[in-house]
Enzyme design. Structure first.
Site, PDB file in Angstrom:
ATOM      1  N   CYS A   1      38.884  -4.615  33.510  1.00  0.00           N
ATOM      2  CA  CYS A   1      38.446  -3.930  34.408  1.00  0.00           C
ATOM      3  C   CYS A   1      38.962  -4.337  35.658  1.00  0.00           C
ATOM      4  O   CYS A   1      38.760  -3.924  36.773  1.00  0.00           O
ATOM      5  CB  CYS A   1      37.161  -4.012  34.695  1.00  0.00           C
ATOM      6  SG  CYS A   1      35.888  -3.656  33.363  1.00  0.00           S
TER       7      CYS A   1
ATOM      8  N   ILE B   1      30.722  -1.152  32.410  1.00  0.00           N
ATOM      9  CA  ILE B   1      30.110   0.230  32.708  1.00  0.00           C
ATOM     10  C   ILE B   1      31.213   1.330  32.982  1.00  0.00           C
ATOM     11  O   ILE B   1      32.006   0.997  33.740  1.00  0.00           O
ATOM     12  CB  ILE B   1      29.163   0.288  33.857  1.00  0.00           C
ATOM     13  CG1 ILE B   1      27.779  -0.461  33.559  1.00  0.00           C
ATOM     14  CG2 ILE B   1      28.703   1.662  34.280  1.00  0.00           C
ATOM     15  CD1 ILE B   1      26.790  -0.657  34.376  1.00  0.00           C
TER      16      ILE B   1
END
Length: 220
Positions: A181, A151
């Site tokens: 990430c 996300i």
């Protein structure tokens, strides 16, 4: 202000990253101006890495492997490529409560509900962005947690863009060129890696159904 519902756009062939960003920029401006409806765009990109606003260059471990695009979304390095469904979400939060944290929570719920349709338990983890899947029995040496969806969002004048990416059947080795990430101690998985043979059109149908369950489709 347009009174149309959320527009859905589905691209069946890979979309260049810069072209997708340009489309999002234009739509965000039109939503804010009240001349176009909110939009969700499902697509995939050619193999590439994106660097979010918190990206650490040390986490790009193979900079020559794929093109690298700097982007204004939050987060660090992410991979996009064939077999991964990207959902770009352009919503007007002025109509939806002006709560960024609630919007991100809704994105997570959307992915979790979609995964549940395929009998996959997606989970949040404190301090880690995205949706995770537990592998093996807790406490065993084989236990691990792998990321199945990323996300990263951006807002402009309370209109969202960028969004999420869900791994259906990407080449998981393509993630090796980055620290996904910024999390080195956990892996990456996909529906196929979990033994789920779902086609992209099947996933698209589920994503649309569960999106409407989570976000609704406000008029006006």
């Amino acid at each position: 202000m347009t009174d149309q519902g959320v527009e859905w756009r589905i691209s069946d062939t890979p979309v260049a990253y810069d072209a997708a960003v340009a489309v999002m920029e234009d739509r965000v401006a039109a939503i804010r101006a009240g001349t176009a409806p909110e939009m969700v765009w499902l697509l995939e990109h050619p193999p590439l890495y994106t660097a979010g606003t918190s990206a650490d260059p040390a986490e790009l471990t193979d900079p020559d492997r794929f093109p690298v695009h700097k982007t204004g979304r939050g987060g660090r390095y992410t991979y996009h490529g064939p077999g991964q469904r990207v959902g770009y979400v352009m919503l007007d939060l002025k109509r939806r409560g002006e709560d960024v944290r609630a919007f991100v929570c809704d994105l997570e719920n959307w992915i979790i509900q979609a995964l549940a349709r395929f009998n996959v338990t997606g989970e949040r983890r404190d301090g880690r962005v995205g949706i995770w899947v537990s592998r093996g029995a807790p406490g065993s040496k084989l236990y691990r947690e792998d990321k199945i969806a990323a996300i990263g969002v951006r807002l402009r004048k309370w209109v969202t863009f960028h969004g999420m990416s869900l791994n259906i059947e990407p080449d998981l080795s393509h993630f090796d060129g980055i620290v996904p990430c910024g999390i080195a101690e956990h892996g990456v998985t996909s529906l196929v890696d979990l033994g789920i043979t779902a086609s992209t059109p099947e996933v698209d149908v589920v994503l649309r159904q569960t999106f409407e369950d989570v976000f609704g489709n406000p008029q006006g």
